[in-house]
Enzyme design. Structure first.
Site, short mmCIF file in Angstrom:
data_model
loop_
_atom_site.label_atom_id
_atom_site.label_comp_id
_atom_site.label_asym_id
_atom_site.label_seq_id
_atom_site.Cartn_x
_atom_site.Cartn_y
_atom_site.Cartn_z
N CYS B 249 0.86 -1.14 -0.02
CA CYS B 249 0.00 0.12 -0.10
C CYS B 249 0.86 1.23 -0.07
CB CYS B 249 -1.17 -0.11 1.24
SG CYS B 249 -0.20 -0.01 2.98
N ARG B 254 -2.09 -0.85 5.57
CA ARG B 254 -3.38 -1.30 5.00
C ARG B 254 -3.15 -2.70 4.06
NH1 ARG B 254 -5.07 3.84 1.06
NH2 ARG B 254 -2.73 4.18 1.38
#
Lengths: 138, 291
Positions: B249, B254
């Site tokens: 990410c 994430r």
């Protein structure tokens, strides 16, 4: 041009804290000052939404003489930081002169919350500052 | 379509034991064998109220090296685990805000140090709060359990940039879990956003876009069923259990969520998280980028 006196008071108060936990407790207490408006009294439309803020924050500015009064809606009940920011901005900038509001710098986010913010959180809170400045400039 | 209360064990996960329900956790609040840990993005959340008995692991202060861009080292990890009262066999249940985004990040770091006896609270903080369950502001006392120092394994679940470069020459699959605008590179040109600390926009060649939150039911933060996840990752991104998968990410947080979904809920044996992610790749000189 100085920033609004009440905002400077907040920053001075926050600068006193040397203990991280005390600092956090103060911010949480400020978030408790945030009053959540219901849907009937605050219409959420896209134009009022703060971009990049995952706490779903809406801001409106109501003309008040030569200044504006701000209202905030933080729709994410977990958005404690956004609520604290809303409480600070609403109480310190409402009624201030537009020149004073224009003098507010984006770095107040770090002065208020410290430098441990994630980029996403920093983005959302900084955009709250940008929007209140933009609304005052209109 | 999954109902909100579909039991974890009926959702078809390969490792359903990596999740616990809010009901289960409520019954184990006083279980001395269970250590509860909250990890959030918002540093005000835990002190404003947390699950009774939960410790906090802060992703910036506790998990990262304060100077170098890296995670904590063995001694610091041992001290952290000792503070929450863990031993190498302790069951640690993690939960947090943003649909467990930061909880899975903490879990990933724990597993770099070989602490595998971990669980994620399905639905995280959002579901616990929505159900009106107890929160407290009482912080549990710091422990000193004497957790031993163990070496960090940076090979099995973590990918460095050179390994991602090598991955480009293989049939492995890469998944970009950022937003579509970040994936396409458009975000660098949106005036109201900062440039996210990267000089170039786009994605690593061959990466498919699967935003991390697709794995979540937004109403209550629970994970989607195995069938729903297969549609997203296998049909949608052509990433299968036989593939060598790298996820990334912006800084690897994430993507740790997607790493958890692929590794444990769908049972992919070979998934690595490239935590250098776009803040590294988007600033490297000469690396290939797709838009």
């Amino acid at each position: 041009m100085p920033i609004p006196a009440k905002l400077q008071e907040y920053l001075d108060d926050l600068a006193i804290f040397t203990d991280r936990q005390d600092h956090i407790e103060y911010l949480i207490a400020l978030s408790d000052d945030y009053k959540h408006p219901d849907a009937a009294s605050f219409v959420r439309i896209e134009e009022k939404k703060v971009p990049g803020c995952e706490s779903e924050v809406f801001i409106e500015a109501v003309p008040n003489g030569s200044s504006v009064d701000y209202r905030f809606a933080v729709d994410n009940p977990q958005g404690i930081s956004a609520m604290a920011m809303a409480a600070i901005l609403q109480s310190s900038l409402s009624g201030a002169s537009r020149d004073e509001i224009a003098a507010v710098q984006e770095d107040i986010v770090f002065k208020i919350f410290g430098n441990e913010l994630s980029m996403g959180k920093n983005l959302g809170l900084t955009n709250m500052v940008r929007i209140v400045k933009l609304l005052a400039s209109r | 379509m999954q109902t909100l209360e579909q039991p974890i064990e009926t959702r078809g996960y390969v490792h359903p034991d990596k999740l616990v329900s809010t009901d289960w956790l409520a019954e184990h609040l006083n279980d001395p064998q269970v250590i509860i840990v909250e990890s959030n993005e918002d540093s005000l959340l835990y002190p404003s109220g947390h699950i009774p008995g939960a410790y906090e692991i802060d992703w910036t202060r506790d998990l990262n090296d304060p100077v170098r861009r890296d995670y904590l080292q063995s001694a610091e990890f041992a001290a952290l685990m000792s503070r929450v009262g863990a031993n190498p066999d302790s069951l640690i249940v993690l939960y947090g805000d943003k649909n467990n985004w930061w909880a899975t990040y903490s879990l990933w770091v724990l597993e770099l140090f070989g602490h595998k006896n971990t669980r994620i609270l399905d639905g995280g903080r959002l579901k616990w709060v929505k159900e009106g369950r107890d929160l407290t502001r009482e912080v549990p006392s710091a422990m000193n359990s004497g957790y031993p120092e163990v070496n960090r394994d940076d090979k099995t679940q973590r990918a460095y940039r050179d390994e991602v470069m090598a991955h480009l020459e293989t049939a492995g699959k890469r998944i970009d879990v950022r937003s579509p605008d970040e994936y396409s590179g458009a975000k660098l040109h949106m005036p109201e956003y900062p440039n996210e600390g990267a000089l170039r926009g786009g994605h690593i060649p061959g990466a498919k876009s699967v935003p991390w939150a697709k794995a979540i039911n937004p109403e209550d933060g629970t994970f989607k069923t195995s069938d729903e996840l297969k549609v997203i990752y296998q049909d949608g991104a052509d990433a299968h259990p036989t593939d060598d998968v790298v996820v990334y990410c912006r800084i690897g947080e994430r993507s740790s969520h997607t790493w958890f979904v692929l590794k444990y809920l769908l049972g992919y044996p070979q998934v690595r998280n490239y935590d250098g992610s776009w803040t590294e790749w988007g600033n490297l000189v000469g690396v290939p980028i797709e838009k």
